[in-house]
Design a protein around this motif. Structure first.
Motif, short mmCIF file in Angstrom:
data_model
loop_
_atom_site.label_atom_id
_atom_site.label_comp_id
_atom_site.label_asym_id
_atom_site.label_seq_id
_atom_site.Cartn_x
_atom_site.Cartn_y
_atom_site.Cartn_z
N GLU A 251 1.01 -0.98 -0.45
CA GLU A 251 0.35 0.38 0.09
C GLU A 251 0.66 1.25 0.18
OE1 GLU A 251 -3.25 -0.15 2.65
OE2 GLU A 251 -3.05 -1.69 3.14
N LEU A 252 2.09 0.89 0.89
CA LEU A 252 2.60 2.44 1.05
C LEU A 252 3.51 2.77 -0.44
CD1 LEU A 252 3.88 4.43 3.08
CD2 LEU A 252 6.12 2.75 3.23
N ILE A 253 3.77 2.14 -0.96
CA ILE A 253 4.69 1.69 -2.44
C ILE A 253 3.90 1.66 -3.33
CG2 ILE A 253 6.99 0.53 -1.20
CD1 ILE A 253 6.53 -1.57 -3.44
N ALA A 254 2.75 2.32 -3.69
CA ALA A 254 1.87 2.06 -5.02
C ALA A 254 1.69 3.25 -5.22
CB ALA A 254 -0.12 2.00 -3.85
N ASP A 255 2.14 4.57 -4.52
CA ASP A 255 2.55 5.83 -5.46
C ASP A 255 4.00 5.86 -5.63
OD1 ASP A 255 3.71 8.65 -4.86
OD2 ASP A 255 1.17 9.32 -4.21
N PRO A 256 4.70 6.22 -6.48
CA PRO A 256 5.78 5.72 -7.14
C PRO A 256 6.94 7.15 -6.33
CG PRO A 256 4.14 6.76 -9.09
CD PRO A 256 3.45 6.09 -7.45
N ALA A 257 6.40 7.76 -6.15
CA ALA A 257 7.09 8.14 -4.86
C ALA A 257 7.32 8.50 -3.45
CB ALA A 257 6.16 10.13 -4.19
N ASN A 258 6.28 7.38 -3.01
CA ASN A 258 7.14 6.49 -1.84
C ASN A 258 7.59 5.70 -1.63
OD1 ASN A 258 5.19 7.79 -0.67
ND2 ASN A 258 3.63 6.85 -0.37
N ARG A 259 7.99 4.43 -3.02
CA ARG A 259 8.89 4.28 -3.88
C ARG A 259 9.74 4.21 -3.54
NH1 ARG A 259 8.44 -1.34 -6.10
NH2 ARG A 259 6.69 -1.34 -6.64
N ALA A 260 10.08 5.61 -4.47
CA ALA A 260 11.02 6.51 -4.74
C ALA A 260 12.10 6.48 -3.46
CB ALA A 260 11.70 7.40 -5.27
N THR A 261 11.28 7.13 -2.15
CA THR A 261 12.04 7.09 -1.21
C THR A 261 12.21 6.54 -0.45
OG1 THR A 261 9.81 9.53 -0.94
CG2 THR A 261 10.74 8.48 1.33
N LEU A 262 11.07 4.93 0.11
CA LEU A 262 11.28 3.24 0.37
C LEU A 262 12.29 3.38 0.11
CD1 LEU A 262 10.56 2.50 2.93
CD2 LEU A 262 9.41 0.46 1.11
N ASP A 263 13.31 3.45 -1.12
CA ASP A 263 14.31 3.41 -1.99
C ASP A 263 15.27 3.53 -1.79
OD1 ASP A 263 15.45 1.62 -4.07
OD2 ASP A 263 16.29 3.56 -4.21
N VAL A 264 15.27 5.11 -1.55
CA VAL A 264 16.31 5.49 -0.85
C VAL A 264 16.70 4.77 0.59
CG1 VAL A 264 17.02 8.05 0.00
CG2 VAL A 264 16.31 7.73 -2.52
N LEU A 265 15.64 4.43 1.36
CA LEU A 265 16.31 4.53 3.10
C LEU A 265 16.39 3.07 3.12
CD1 LEU A 265 15.34 5.13 6.18
CD2 LEU A 265 13.18 4.32 5.62
N GLU A 266 16.23 2.24 2.28
CA GLU A 266 16.27 0.71 2.14
C GLU A 266 17.90 0.71 1.64
OE1 GLU A 266 11.72 -1.47 1.80
OE2 GLU A 266 13.34 -0.96 0.21
N THR A 267 18.28 1.67 1.05
CA THR A 267 19.53 1.02 0.49
C THR A 267 20.91 1.99 1.34
OG1 THR A 267 19.12 3.13 -1.00
CG2 THR A 267 18.80 0.96 -2.02
N ALA A 268 19.89 3.05 1.45
CA ALA A 268 21.16 3.64 2.84
C ALA A 268 22.36 2.69 3.49
CB ALA A 268 20.35 4.15 3.97
N LEU A 269 23.15 3.64 3.24
CA LEU A 269 24.86 2.58 3.86
C LEU A 269 24.00 1.81 5.27
CD1 LEU A 269 27.75 4.14 2.84
CD2 LEU A 269 26.91 2.47 2.12
N PHE A 270 23.34 3.07 6.30
CA PHE A 270 22.42 2.13 8.02
C PHE A 270 22.08 3.75 8.25
CE2 PHE A 270 26.97 3.91 7.69
CZ PHE A 270 27.01 5.16 8.41
N ALA A 271 21.71 3.80 9.07
CA ALA A 271 20.24 4.09 9.90
C ALA A 271 21.55 5.63 11.01
CB ALA A 271 19.18 4.46 10.12
N VAL A 272 21.20 6.19 10.95
CA VAL A 272 21.88 7.00 12.25
C VAL A 272 20.61 8.07 13.09
CG1 VAL A 272 23.84 9.33 13.57
CG2 VAL A 272 24.00 7.94 11.78
N CYS A 273 20.07 7.30 14.31
CA CYS A 273 19.51 7.94 15.17
C CYS A 273 19.75 9.37 16.31
CB CYS A 273 18.47 6.94 15.91
SG CYS A 273 17.59 5.76 14.23
N LEU A 274 18.98 10.45 15.77
CA LEU A 274 19.38 11.34 16.76
C LEU A 274 18.28 11.52 17.42
CD1 LEU A 274 21.65 13.73 14.57
CD2 LEU A 274 22.72 12.23 15.95
N GLU A 275 18.82 11.67 19.07
CA GLU A 275 17.59 11.66 20.12
C GLU A 275 17.80 13.12 20.16
OE1 GLU A 275 15.66 10.02 19.93
OE2 GLU A 275 16.09 7.73 20.14
N ASP A 276 17.60 13.60 21.09
CA ASP A 276 17.19 15.07 21.24
C ASP A 276 17.07 15.24 23.41
OD1 ASP A 276 14.31 14.53 22.22
OD2 ASP A 276 13.09 16.17 20.99
#
Length: 603
Positions: A251-276
């Motif tokens: 459902e999320l990737i049915a929108d082509p823009a979301n598919r592209a966004t998820l592609d960037v996220l899934e191919t990222a080398l790793f995640a960095v989570c910054l807490e406030d």
């Protein structure tokens, strides 16, 4: 010249495949201490049925032998995906694990405690490791003169777990879909529920200098200053049970823009989570590393570095392709050198502010509602998880060895004694045993409770038992523990073999003509011996303060421990309804350590 990273992998010995008779015999012996005479007799009958010449287990084992001869690295090559990717519950808190870094490592000392500086140092070190790995220049790990499998290193970067209806899949480099290393040059940065892409390698392939990355992270912190609405933080979806997340992804990737966004996220080398925020204490830091605010996580990423406002840092790891020993080697390499040394090795150069951009999803009302619900549900699930930290600053492996006992055996004997005193029984206990000395090796499932353990606990609880009796019982139990661990390291443990036969029947039993039910898997032995009261695993590293994971059942205590020469730190987790028992266990553990130390001391 240093050996190339994967130089030894193809030459490593293969995990031996036990015979069905051997695994059944071992399983009976391993489960016996936990069973009543009637339960043992019923299990014995079920084992006899499993061994029938005309039974399905014979067909399934023959198919496993065929698979083992088919050119695979190991007969376990189908087991691991089934075990990890086949689970249908949530992986957040239930399967992912964490390490809390020490704040006095060489890497930490080379920067201030400023959040952006500390996070940029971790990123610099990780990118250095990635590029070394691309060139196969990460030295193979050698233990007691034997090289270990480095295969899991292929899952460190740009690996993302993808939810599936029946079983998840993995999107990763070094695969048929993407041969060779990841070509990605960016990471995913999370702050206040917002997600940004940040390039860490410049357009010409040269890594950004540490100062560039500091500026890039500060730019993200500024751009993401306003907290994202809870119903737009898609990371919440990664906390769902896999069976629930799987139908939402299409459902999320049915929108082509979301598919592209998820592609960037899934191919990222790793995640960095910054807490406030800064953690109020060590336990708070550990809890946040284990689960945290799921708006600020993507639990499907293989590696997520988490950096708090005061520079405290750690890592959360998705478990399907990575075990603790691989992550320890990775983290040790990152933390034991100052950032300038990583920069020099990396060839990083100042190139100005790195490219960065927000990652946004187009969400309809239905998706927004489910995102918000997932976040609220996970927050409650995390709140229902009770934890505590236990630290022994006056006991470590040096002290155990001086007492003439295996350090791990000492720890496990203390756990059993504390469990008896807190819950009034000895229950099934799992310990993870690393087997990376084999080709594609991961871990073996050790069952800790032996007849000697029962005799040891009984002696310690018997007021009439004298010191010599208790000491002899402790030494016998420790020797039995070491012998069983060695059995696991030789590939002679029964559980994963018998479990894989069950998986084969599910995968292709009909094709093999082996669909007949096997009563063994409903027997008291199989059910009781695997119903953990304690789930234990160790992670020895001088760069780690704490290691942790969640519990595995409604009555289980997860026991993650860092046992080093001069200290012993534990992180315990259990469901909130039985939290009192966990705290009693922790208190009795302190007493048990003192008693055991006194008992084994030379007089």
């Amino acid at each position: 010249m240093t050996d190339r990273t994967f130089a030894h992998d193809a030459e490593l010995p293969r995990v031996p495949l036990p015979t069905l008779e051997d695994s059944c015999s071992r399983f009976l012996a391993w489960s016996a201490p936990l069973l009543t005479p009637d339960e043992y007799a019923e299990t014995e009958r079920a084992v006899a049925d499993l061994l029938r010449a005309d039974g399905p287990a014979r067909i399934l084992h023959a198919d496993l032998e065929r698979f083992d001869r088919s050119g695979v690295d190991s007969w376990l090559d189908e087991f691991w995906p089934s075990r990890y990717l086949g689970r249908r519950d949530r992986i957040a808190l239930n399967a992912n694990f964490f390490f809390l870094f020490r704040d006095d490592t060489a890497l930490a000392r080379s920067t201030s405690a400023d959040q952006a500086e500390r996070a940029a140092a971790v990123v610099t070190a990780a990118v250095n490791y990635k590029l070394l790995l691309d060139d196969e220049a990460v030295p193979p790990v050698v233990q007691r003169g034997r090289p270990l499998s480095m295969a899991q290193n292929r899952f460190l970067f740009s690996e993302t777990r993808i939810p599936g209806v029946g079983q998840d899949t993995v999107r990763a480099p070094y695969s048929a879909a993407q041969p060779g290393p990841s070509p990605a040059r960016h990471i995913a940065v999370f702050f206040r529920g917002n997600i940004f892409r940040l390039d860490v390698i410049g357009p010409d392939g040269v890594p950004h200098a540490h100062g560039d990355l500091v500026d890039g992270l500060r730019a993200v912190l500024k751009a993401a200053a306003v907290r994202a609405p809870a119903d737009t933080s898609v990371g919440h979806l990664t906390t769902l049970a896999r069976a629930d997340w799987a139908p939402l992804r299409p459902e999320l990737i049915a929108d082509p823009a979301n598919r592209a966004t998820l592609d960037v996220l899934e191919t990222a080398l790793f995640a960095v989570c910054l807490e406030d925020f800064a953690p109020v204490d060590t336990l708070h830091a550990c809890d946040q590393l284990l689960h945290g605010d799921s708006a600020n996580r993507w639990f499907d990423k293989s590696v997520s570095f988490i950096v708090f406002a005061d520079g405290t840092a750690g890592i959360n790891v998705e478990h399907c392709g990575l075990d603790g020993t691989t992550i320890l080697s990775f983290v040790d390499t990152l933390l034991r050198a100052p950032v300038a040394e990583h920069e020099t090795r990396l060839g990083a150069t100042a190139q100005g502010l790195p490219a960065h951009a927000p990652l946004e999803f187009a969400l309809d009302d239905s998706l927004r509602a489910r995102i918000a619900a997932a976040g609220a549900d996970f927050a409650q699930y995390a709140a229902d998880n009770a934890t505590t930290a236990v630290s022994f600053d006056d006991f470590g492996t040096d002290r155990a060895k001086a007492l003439g006992i295996s350090p791990d055996a000492f720890a496990q004997l203390c756990y059993q004694l504390a469990h008896q005193r807190s819950k009034g029984l000895i229950g099934a206990t799992y310990e993870s045993i690393a087997t990376r000395q084999y080709r594609g090796g991961r871990t073996e499932a050790m069952r800790v409770v032996t007849p000697e353990i029962l005799e040891f606990v009984a002696a310690m609880e018997d007021p009439a038992a004298d010191r010599a009796t208790r000491r002899a019982a402790a030494q016998a139990a420790a020797a039995a523990h070491v012998a069983r661990a060695q059995q696991c390291q030789r590939g002679e443990a029964p559980e994963q073999h018998l479990w894989e036969l069950q998986w084969i029947q599910r995968r292709r039993g009909a094709e093999l003509g082996a669909t007949e039910p096997m009563p063994f898997y409903d027997s008291p032995g199989w059910q009781i011996a695997r119903d953990d009261y304690l789930s234990t695993s160790s992670a020895p590293s001088v760069n780690i303060q704490y290691f942790g994971f969640g519990c595995t059942s409604a009555k289980c205590i997860g026991v993650a421990y860092v046992l080093l020469p001069d200290r012993w730190n534990l992180y315990l987790a259990t469901p909130a309804p039985v939290a009192d028992r966990m705290h009693e266990f922790a208190a009795h553990l302190r007493t048990a350590v003192a008693e055991m130390s006194e008992l084994l001391a030379t007089t």
